[in-house]
Write a protein that holds these residues in place. Structure first.
Motif, short mmCIF file in Angstrom:
data_model
loop_
_atom_site.label_atom_id
_atom_site.label_comp_id
_atom_site.label_asym_id
_atom_site.label_seq_id
_atom_site.Cartn_x
_atom_site.Cartn_y
_atom_site.Cartn_z
N ILE A 69 1.24 -0.93 0.26
CA ILE A 69 0.01 0.14 -0.26
C ILE A 69 0.86 1.41 0.10
CG2 ILE A 69 0.08 0.22 2.93
CD1 ILE A 69 -2.77 1.31 -0.12
N GLU A 70 1.93 1.48 0.51
CA GLU A 70 3.30 2.96 0.50
C GLU A 70 3.23 2.42 -0.52
OE1 GLU A 70 7.26 4.02 2.84
OE2 GLU A 70 5.83 1.88 3.44
N LYS A 71 3.91 1.98 -1.62
CA LYS A 71 4.43 2.08 -3.13
C LYS A 71 2.81 2.41 -3.84
CE LYS A 71 5.92 -0.13 -7.02
NZ LYS A 71 6.60 -2.24 -7.32
N VAL A 72 1.26 2.01 -3.46
CA VAL A 72 0.14 2.64 -4.08
C VAL A 72 0.58 4.04 -3.62
CG1 VAL A 72 -1.78 2.27 -4.35
CG2 VAL A 72 -0.28 0.15 -4.45
N PHE A 73 -0.11 4.09 -2.48
CA PHE A 73 0.05 5.43 -2.28
C PHE A 73 0.78 6.81 -3.41
CE2 PHE A 73 1.01 9.33 0.51
CZ PHE A 73 0.54 9.89 0.48
N HIS A 74 2.52 6.46 -2.69
CA HIS A 74 3.30 7.38 -3.26
C HIS A 74 3.32 7.38 -4.85
CE1 HIS A 74 5.55 8.39 0.02
NE2 HIS A 74 5.58 7.07 0.34
N MET A 75 2.59 6.34 -5.66
CA MET A 75 2.68 6.16 -7.42
C MET A 75 1.46 7.34 -7.46
SD MET A 75 0.12 5.05 -9.79
CE MET A 75 -0.12 4.17 -9.20
N LEU A 76 0.22 6.70 -6.71
CA LEU A 76 -0.86 8.16 -6.79
C LEU A 76 -0.07 9.28 -5.93
CD1 LEU A 76 -3.85 6.15 -5.21
CD2 LEU A 76 -3.73 6.97 -7.50
N TYR A 77 0.26 9.46 -5.08
CA TYR A 77 0.45 11.03 -5.24
C TYR A 77 1.18 11.80 -5.73
CZ TYR A 77 1.60 14.62 -1.46
OH TYR A 77 2.24 15.84 -1.47
N LYS A 78 1.99 10.85 -7.19
CA LYS A 78 3.29 11.18 -7.64
C LYS A 78 1.99 11.66 -8.52
CE LYS A 78 6.95 11.00 -10.48
NZ LYS A 78 8.08 9.91 -11.29
N GLU A 79 1.24 10.50 -9.22
CA GLU A 79 0.66 11.23 -10.84
C GLU A 79 -0.44 12.06 -10.13
OE1 GLU A 79 1.16 10.03 -13.43
OE2 GLU A 79 3.05 8.48 -12.63
N SER A 80 -1.02 12.31 -9.31
CA SER A 80 -1.89 13.90 -9.03
C SER A 80 -1.40 14.69 -8.50
CB SER A 80 -2.74 13.59 -7.44
OG SER A 80 -2.39 11.83 -7.33
N ALA A 81 0.24 14.81 -7.99
CA ALA A 81 0.78 15.72 -7.80
C ALA A 81 1.03 17.14 -9.13
CB ALA A 81 1.95 16.12 -6.99
N LEU A 82 2.22 16.19 -10.07
CA LEU A 82 2.04 16.20 -11.92
C LEU A 82 1.26 16.96 -12.57
CD1 LEU A 82 4.57 13.24 -12.52
CD2 LEU A 82 5.36 14.87 -11.59
N MET A 83 -0.63 16.16 -11.96
CA MET A 83 -1.25 16.19 -12.98
C MET A 83 -1.05 18.03 -12.04
SD MET A 83 -5.45 15.12 -12.48
CE MET A 83 -5.96 14.88 -10.91
N VAL A 84 -1.56 17.69 -10.72
CA VAL A 84 -2.16 19.49 -10.37
C VAL A 84 -1.21 20.52 -10.74
CG1 VAL A 84 -2.46 20.63 -7.89
CG2 VAL A 84 -3.14 18.35 -8.08
N PHE A 85 0.33 19.89 -10.40
CA PHE A 85 1.28 21.10 -10.98
C PHE A 85 1.47 20.73 -12.78
CE2 PHE A 85 3.32 20.15 -6.67
CZ PHE A 85 2.44 21.23 -6.55
N GLY A 86 0.42 20.25 -13.34
CA GLY A 86 0.89 20.33 -14.65
C GLY A 86 -0.45 21.40 -15.86
N GLY A 87 0.79 21.41 -16.79
CA GLY A 87 0.18 22.85 -17.70
C GLY A 87 -1.92 22.63 -18.08
N HIS A 88 -2.32 21.41 -18.05
CA HIS A 88 -3.54 21.54 -18.08
C HIS A 88 -4.42 22.22 -17.37
CE1 HIS A 88 -2.69 20.14 -21.89
NE2 HIS A 88 -2.38 19.51 -21.94
N TRP A 89 -4.05 21.77 -15.69
CA TRP A 89 -4.74 21.79 -14.84
C TRP A 89 -6.15 23.45 -14.86
CZ3 TRP A 89 -7.23 18.15 -11.84
CH2 TRP A 89 -7.47 18.30 -10.65
N ALA A 90 -5.04 23.99 -14.91
CA ALA A 90 -5.35 25.41 -14.53
C ALA A 90 -7.01 25.67 -15.24
CB ALA A 90 -4.35 26.33 -14.88
N SER A 91 -7.08 25.39 -16.31
CA SER A 91 -8.69 24.80 -17.04
C SER A 91 -9.36 23.90 -16.86
CB SER A 91 -7.42 25.08 -18.63
OG SER A 91 -7.41 24.09 -18.62
N MET A 92 -9.09 23.12 -15.70
CA MET A 92 -9.79 21.93 -15.67
C MET A 92 -11.48 22.73 -15.17
SD MET A 92 -9.44 18.70 -16.10
CE MET A 92 -7.72 18.30 -15.63
N ASP A 93 -12.21 21.63 -15.10
CA ASP A 93 -13.33 22.25 -14.26
C ASP A 93 -13.13 21.83 -13.06
OD1 ASP A 93 -16.50 21.58 -13.27
OD2 ASP A 93 -16.44 21.99 -15.42
#
Length: 343
Positions: A69-93
């Motif tokens: 579960i620790e590996k799962v959490f950190h993978m999910l967290y990384k992907e979520s953070a990269l999405m939030v900090f990514g270029g498409h997030w500002a225009s997301m609904d």
């Protein structure tokens, strides 16, 4: 955008059921979504957001199914953070932003019982969800304005190391290298100047390596060799070996060339300056292994070894040690060559 437009997650509901067959199916369904996320198998930015929200939302009730579960959490967290900090997030609904924030808040306290530090990480990401680049300090960095050092330190201390490194990764991807370099240098100063408490110092040292690796990589891409030498000047020979191995094992672009540069810097420093010679043999082995990895011919290795030894070796002991390692790692031809040159 209507809420109904978000893809359904009915296949991974959290509602308990007495149907044992249905219970057996659910873990594989979650795993399939995790595989899609980890391998970036999404069709659009909104599809990516939907997948992440769906998994965060159902994971809290299914933690017992995962041994890692620790590996799962950190993978999910990384992907979520990269999405939030990514270029498409500002225009997301806004619905997606609310959905992610709600899922993180709702299940972070459950995750906290399984993954140490996860509650703090989730809280920090929730704060970034609605305006990830809105902090005045970050805005000034992006605009290449001067930022007082104490303000930069305050910002760095407000974010967990894991999240800050992901922010830096996104800055690099968006070609804000100078802003990333400033954050990295200040972050390195912060972890190096941790409190005198031994436990905290150990934690600080653990985070030193990813910061240092990113900084050296960016300086190398900008061909700032003098800066690389300066940044590594405070590193011990043991630190040097560790940095070399991290770079050697990395799959990131420029890793091979950076590895060669680091090997040469630390080996030359070990040969030229006063040393305990505790890492000399290891550095020489790394030098030889790297020559072999680059598939250099025996004559090329001979010439490179000659230049290295003639120009920098300060004692015969270093010469004979290098000869022994060349014999073991490369070719006996190099051994004969070195003996002839010595004579």
């Amino acid at each position: 955008m209507a809420a109904a437009s978000i893809p359904s997650t009915s296949g991974i509901q959290q509602t308990p059921t007495n149907n044992k067959e249905e219970e057996k199916v659910r873990p594989s369904t979650i795993e399939e979504l995790l595989i899609q996320i980890e391998n970036h198998l999404y069709k659009s930015a909104t599809h990516r957001a939907s997948l992440l929200i769906a998994v965060w939302s159902c994971l809290g009730g299914r933690l017992g199914y995962f041994r890692n579960i620790e590996k799962v959490f950190h993978m999910l967290y990384k992907e979520s953070a990269l999405m939030v900090f990514g270029g498409h997030w500002a225009s997301m609904d806004i619905l997606y932003k609310r959905g992610l924030a709600r899922a993180l808040i709702q299940y972070s306290h459950i995750m906290g019982r399984y993954v140490e530090g996860s509650e703090g990480l989730c809280s920090a990401l929730v704060m970034a969800v609605y305006d990830p680049w809105g902090d005045p300090i970050i805005r000034r960095l992006l605009n290449q304005e001067d930022v007082e050092l104490h303000l930069l330190k305050e910002f760095i201390s407000s974010e967990p190391h894991e999240l800050l490194l992901l922010r830096i990764e996104c800055l690099v991807n968006a070609h804000f290298e100078e802003a990333a370099i400033r954050l990295l240098r200040c972050s390195l100063y912060s972890v190096s100047a941790f409190s005198l408490n031994d436990e905290e110092c150990d934690n600080g040292k653990n985070w030193k390596w990813p910061y240092m690796e990113w900084l050296l990589r960016l300086l190398f891409r900008k061909r700032k060799l003098n800066d690389i030498i300066l940044e590594t000047s405070s590193c011990s020979c043991h630190d040097g070996v560790r940095l070399i191995y991290r770079s050697f094992q990395s799959s990131i672009e420029d890793s091979e060339a950076l590895t060669e540069t680091l090997i040469n810097i630390f080996l030359v420093r070990d040969l030229l300056f006063k040393s305990n010679y505790c890492c000399t043999s290891e550095l020489m082995k790394l030098w030889c292994e790297f020559q072999a990895k680059k598939q250099k011919s025996a004559s090329e290795i001979q010439e490179a070894a000659r230049k290295l030894l003639v120009g920098h070796a300060s004692s015969s002991a270093q010469f004979y040690l290098f000869v022994d390692i060349l014999w073991a790692k490369v070719s006996k031809n190099c051994f004969y060559f070195c003996i002839i040159k010595a004579v």
